[in-house]
Design a protein around this motif. Structure first.
Motif, PDB file in Angstrom:
ATOM      1  N   CYS A 144       0.813  -1.220   0.000  1.00 35.63           N
ATOM      2  CA  CYS A 144       0.000   0.000   0.000  1.00 35.63           C
ATOM      3  C   CYS A 144       0.845   1.268   0.000  1.00 35.63           C
ATOM      4  O   CYS A 144       0.366   2.336  -0.395  1.00 35.63           O
ATOM      5  CB  CYS A 144      -0.929   0.009   1.222  1.00 35.63           C
ATOM      6  SG  CYS A 144      -2.290  -1.167   1.116  1.00 35.63           S
ATOM      7  N   LYS A 146       3.659   1.693  -1.757  1.00 36.20           N
ATOM      8  CA  LYS A 146       4.437   1.873  -2.988  1.00 36.20           C
ATOM      9  C   LYS A 146       3.634   1.682  -4.271  1.00 36.20           C
ATOM     10  O   LYS A 146       3.911   2.331  -5.281  1.00 36.20           O
ATOM     11  CB  LYS A 146       5.616   0.898  -2.997  1.00 36.20           C
ATOM     12  CG  LYS A 146       6.601   1.106  -1.849  1.00 36.20           C
ATOM     13  CD  LYS A 146       7.712   0.056  -1.905  1.00 36.20           C
ATOM     14  CE  LYS A 146       8.687   0.233  -0.746  1.00 36.20           C
ATOM     15  NZ  LYS A 146       9.749  -0.805  -0.769  1.00 36.20           N
ATOM     16  N   GLU A 147       2.677   0.778  -4.255  1.00 36.47           N
ATOM     17  CA  GLU A 147       2.014   0.392  -5.488  1.00 36.47           C
ATOM     18  C   GLU A 147       0.681   1.115  -5.697  1.00 36.47           C
ATOM     19  O   GLU A 147      -0.036   1.404  -4.741  1.00 36.47           O
ATOM     20  CB  GLU A 147       1.786  -1.118  -5.508  1.00 36.47           C
ATOM     21  CG  GLU A 147       3.070  -1.942  -5.450  1.00 36.47           C
ATOM     22  CD  GLU A 147       2.802  -3.436  -5.441  1.00 36.47           C
ATOM     23  OE1 GLU A 147       2.425  -3.958  -6.505  1.00 36.47           O
ATOM     24  OE2 GLU A 147       2.958  -4.064  -4.378  1.00 36.47           O
ATOM     25  N   GLU A 148       0.366   1.401  -6.956  1.00 35.27           N
ATOM     26  CA  GLU A 148      -0.903   2.032  -7.306  1.00 35.27           C
ATOM     27  C   GLU A 148      -1.844   1.040  -7.979  1.00 35.27           C
ATOM     28  O   GLU A 148      -3.036   1.022  -7.720  1.00 35.27           O
ATOM     29  CB  GLU A 148      -0.654   3.222  -8.242  1.00 35.27           C
ATOM     30  CG  GLU A 148       0.083   4.373  -7.578  1.00 35.27           C
ATOM     31  CD  GLU A 148      -0.699   4.991  -6.429  1.00 35.27           C
ATOM     32  OE1 GLU A 148      -1.952   5.032  -6.511  1.00 35.27           O
ATOM     33  OE2 GLU A 148      -0.064   5.425  -5.441  1.00 35.27           O
ATOM     34  N   ASN A 149      -1.293   0.226  -8.854  1.00 30.66           N
ATOM     35  CA  ASN A 149      -2.087  -0.758  -9.588  1.00 30.66           C
ATOM     36  C   ASN A 149      -1.587  -2.165  -9.276  1.00 30.66           C
ATOM     37  O   ASN A 149      -0.474  -2.355  -8.804  1.00 30.66           O
ATOM     38  CB  ASN A 149      -2.014  -0.492 -11.086  1.00 30.66           C
ATOM     39  CG  ASN A 149      -2.559   0.876 -11.443  1.00 30.66           C
ATOM     40  OD1 ASN A 149      -3.684   1.209 -11.080  1.00 30.66           O
ATOM     41  ND2 ASN A 149      -1.755   1.676 -12.141  1.00 30.66           N
ATOM     42  N   ASN A 193      -8.216   1.078  -1.564  1.00 28.91           N
ATOM     43  CA  ASN A 193      -8.358   2.501  -1.252  1.00 28.91           C
ATOM     44  C   ASN A 193      -8.802   2.730   0.186  1.00 28.91           C
ATOM     45  O   ASN A 193      -8.398   3.709   0.823  1.00 28.91           O
ATOM     46  CB  ASN A 193      -9.340   3.167  -2.221  1.00 28.91           C
ATOM     47  CG  ASN A 193      -8.755   3.357  -3.604  1.00 28.91           C
ATOM     48  OD1 ASN A 193      -7.540   3.531  -3.756  1.00 28.91           O
ATOM     49  ND2 ASN A 193      -9.595   3.311  -4.633  1.00 28.91           N
ATOM     50  N   LYS A 196      -5.584   2.491   2.150  1.00 25.62           N
ATOM     51  CA  LYS A 196      -4.693   3.633   1.928  1.00 25.62           C
ATOM     52  C   LYS A 196      -5.221   4.894   2.605  1.00 25.62           C
ATOM     53  O   LYS A 196      -4.474   5.618   3.282  1.00 25.62           O
ATOM     54  CB  LYS A 196      -4.519   3.870   0.431  1.00 25.62           C
ATOM     55  CG  LYS A 196      -3.636   2.841  -0.267  1.00 25.62           C
ATOM     56  CD  LYS A 196      -3.373   3.245  -1.721  1.00 25.62           C
ATOM     57  CE  LYS A 196      -2.355   2.337  -2.364  1.00 25.62           C
ATOM     58  NZ  LYS A 196      -1.992   2.773  -3.719  1.00 25.62           N
ATOM     59  N   ASP A 201      -0.064   1.576   5.598  1.00 25.34           N
ATOM     60  CA  ASP A 201       1.030   1.711   4.629  1.00 25.34           C
ATOM     61  C   ASP A 201       1.907   0.464   4.584  1.00 25.34           C
ATOM     62  O   ASP A 201       3.117   0.535   4.422  1.00 25.34           O
ATOM     63  CB  ASP A 201       1.885   2.936   4.959  1.00 25.34           C
ATOM     64  CG  ASP A 201       2.451   2.889   6.375  1.00 25.34           C
ATOM     65  OD1 ASP A 201       2.153   1.917   7.107  1.00 25.34           O
ATOM     66  OD2 ASP A 201       3.188   3.820   6.749  1.00 25.34           O
TER      67      ASP A 201
END
Length: 413
Positions: A144, A146-149, A193, A196, A201
């Motif tokens: 959570c 570092k990554e978005e997808n 989401n 986040k 994190d």
């Protein structure tokens, strides 16, 4: 061999039944230390009771406060033997981290903090023991921080849960659940989401969904002595679990010494061999689900402590406090035992059992054993009027909770 005090850390169901075990074994009240704070109310389970001495401590989740309070307790009782037992991971980690400071003052049995973290931190658990003798579900990870997808490798439906359960336990955010059962990428991103925005994190676990209702779930309790030798293992088939968002994964009905599926003895041997091979010490609880596709009991997680429903091994002849005291205080050696007595444990009233257990053969077995069931919170020697009212309220809350539409339509995790 009952001339010792029990100091129990925590205020939850786990803490209550440990005090009950001590009272059943010695006839004396356990001492208990628990957290209280501005936005933290004491659990009702350890209130309105005659079998323990409770003291609440502000900021008890802070390690320095925890150690200071234990030092104060020791100074008051240093002429006595003191058995120290935690009811959750946070305090268990504090004990493991400060083993050298606490040894000589208290008797306790926990694995070293490095080993403990490979079990408590779920991403470390699946990665560390991927090639061990136990079977694990197919798993991938999402960071959570570092990554978005996500490039999903596990087909839907999937199970999602936090890797860092200690951090997660101390958080509050919209949509918070202990475990998520998801059917689409849209649902998955929504849950990511939630985490986040809530400030989580760390790593999320994403793994395959193993089909089957609650009766495909299993629980095992193991005790490894101070020399890392397994002394006992239980094996229980679950029939119903909690379905409140924060409680999914906790059994409400189980039968020890019973399984509708093959391979129990082989799985018990795997559990024993695995825990001895990693040098484990103390109580632990295995959460498993039987995968009929592969005919394997897949280990979902291992709790580095006794579980919320582990009281059931006491009426099977293995009082948890007695097991600890004989090993740690009195140095009594015992041979390895399979805890195979048929024993029903139920947190819920019979009306919930009749309506909510979907496995008819299992339900029939529960009703056959109902007369001799145990409930960790129901103790004949702790029967004051306020406690009776509390237990009535808990039963009523279960009846209401299991009637909810969200329960009836849920995907089983």
């Amino acid at each position: 061999m009952k001339d010792f005090r029990a100091l129990i850390i925590g205020t939850d169901i786990n803490a209550y039944y440990l005090a009950r075990c001590y009272h059943e074994y010695t006839g004396k009240k356990a001492d208990m230390l628990g957290l209280i704070g501005k936005n933290i109310k004491p659990y009702s389970y350890t209130r309105y009771t005659k079998i323990l001495n409770m003291e609440y401590v502000e900021d008890f989740w802070q390690e320095e406060v925890f150690l200071k309070k234990l030092d104060e307790y020791y100074e008051k009782h240093k002429d006595e033997k003191i058995l120290l037992v935690s009811s959750n991971e946070t305090y268990g980690e504090f004990i493991a981290k400060n083993k050298e400071k606490l040894e000589g003052k208290f008797y306790f049995n926990y694995p070293n903090v490095e080993l403990q973290r490979t079990l408590v931190m779920k991403d470390l658990f699946y990665k560390t023991y991927a090639d061990s003798c136990i079977d694990l579900p197919r798993t991938q990870y999402f960071d959570c921080a570092k990554e978005e997808n996500i490039a999903l490798e596990v087909p839907f439906p999937v199970i999602v849960k936090p890797a860092n359960v200690i951090k997660f336990k101390h958080m509050t955010f919209e949509g918070k659940k202990k475990v998520y059962c998801l059917n689409s990428e849209e649902e998955l991103m929504q849950v990511i989401n939630y985490f986040k925005k809530g400030g989580y994190d760390d790593i999320l676990i994403i793994q395959e969904y193993i089909p089957g209702d609650d009766s495909n779930l299993f629980d095992a309790v193991i005790y490894c002595d101070k020399n890392s030798k397994a002394r006992l293992v239980s094996f229980a088939q679950i029939g119903l679990q909690e379905h409140a968002p924060s409680m999914i994964g906790n059994a409400t009905v189980l039968i020890n010494g019973y399984s509708q599926y093959p391979g129990v003895d082989e799985m018990i041997e795997k559990i024993k061999n695995f825990m001895e091979s990693i040098g484990y010490q103390g109580f632990a609880e295995f959460d498993m689900k039987y995968d009929y596709r592969t005919k394997q009991y897949k280990v979902m997680e291992i709790n580095a402590r006794q579980g919320r429903c582990s009281y059931y091994i006491t009426p099977c002849g293995y009082n948890l406090i007695e097991v600890l005291s004989k090993d740690l205080i009195y140095n009594v050696e015992t041979k390895f035992e399979k805890v195979d007595k048929e024993q029903l444990l139920s947190f819920v009233p019979k009306s919930v059992v009749k309506k909510q257990i979907t496995n008819q053969e299992y339900k029939k077995k529960v009703l056959e054993l109902w007369k001799n069931r145990v409930h960790p919170l129901v103790y004949k020697k702790d029967n004051g009027i306020m406690r009776k009212l509390l237990l009535m309220k808990i039963d009523n809350n279960y009846r209401k909770a299991y009637k909810q539409k969200s329960f009836k339509n849920k995907i089983y995790c």
